[in-house]
Design an enzyme around this catalytic site. Structure first.
Site, short mmCIF file in Angstrom:
data_model
loop_
_atom_site.label_atom_id
_atom_site.label_comp_id
_atom_site.label_asym_id
_atom_site.label_seq_id
_atom_site.Cartn_x
_atom_site.Cartn_y
_atom_site.Cartn_z
CD GLN A 78 -3.07 0.94 2.14
OE1 GLN A 78 -3.15 -0.02 2.87
NE2 GLN A 78 -3.92 1.94 2.18
CG PHE A 79 1.43 3.81 -3.62
CD1 PHE A 79 1.46 5.19 -3.79
CD2 PHE A 79 0.43 3.08 -4.23
CE1 PHE A 79 0.50 5.82 -4.57
CE2 PHE A 79 -0.53 3.70 -5.00
CZ PHE A 79 -0.50 5.07 -5.18
CB THR A 80 -2.10 5.23 -0.26
OG1 THR A 80 -2.58 4.07 0.41
CG2 THR A 80 -2.46 5.17 -1.74
#
Length: 146
Positions: A78-80
């Site tokens: 989850q790069f967010t």
């Protein structure tokens, strides 16, 4: 590197209509990688997560790890997690690792986790449009930033 650890009674990740990973009692790890993360960072994080005592013992105290309870682990990239809204309202992801590097780090995270852990490891698909379902137990959610 950032990880959001959630103690769950069940969790799954789905792409389109197919469930590609699921666990019962254990932990869901949402993981994001920084542009300066290394294999050492990943190894530190894996060891920390495997030793987290967030499951209750016979006296009702959080004193057992996912290994102690023989639980499962579901990992979702989850790069967010590196979304910054310090300026404005649209997140900036400049601190997140570039996709090609982040995928290598994610793959190594899974590889090292499987090597170090005797429990079942399931995973989402890097960069996939995933639907994550979970029942948070407690709720217990721990955020680790390295």
């Amino acid at each position: 590197m950032k990880a959001v650890i959630q103690r769950v009674t069940q969790a799954s990740v789905q792409i389109d209509d197919a469930i590609i990973g699921s666990i019962k009692n254990g932990i869901l790890i949402l993981v994001g990688f920084h542009g300066e993360d290394t294999r050492d960072t990943i190894e530190w994080m894996v060891n920390k997560v495997l030793q987290l005592r967030i499951f209750t013992d016979s006296e009702g105290k959080m004193n057992e790890s996912v290994i102690d309870i023989k639980g499962g682990i579901l990992v979702v990239s989850q790069f967010t997690l590196y979304g910054s809204v310090k300026k404005g309202t649209r997140p900036s992801f400049i601190e997140a690792a570039k996709p090609t590097e982040a995928e290598k780090l994610y793959d190594y995270f899974l590889e090292y986790l499987k090597k170090e852990s005797p429990v079942t490891i399931e995973a989402g698909e890097f960069g996939g449009d995933m639907k994550v379902s979970l029942i948070n137990d407690g709720p217990v959610t721990i955020i680790i930033d390295k």
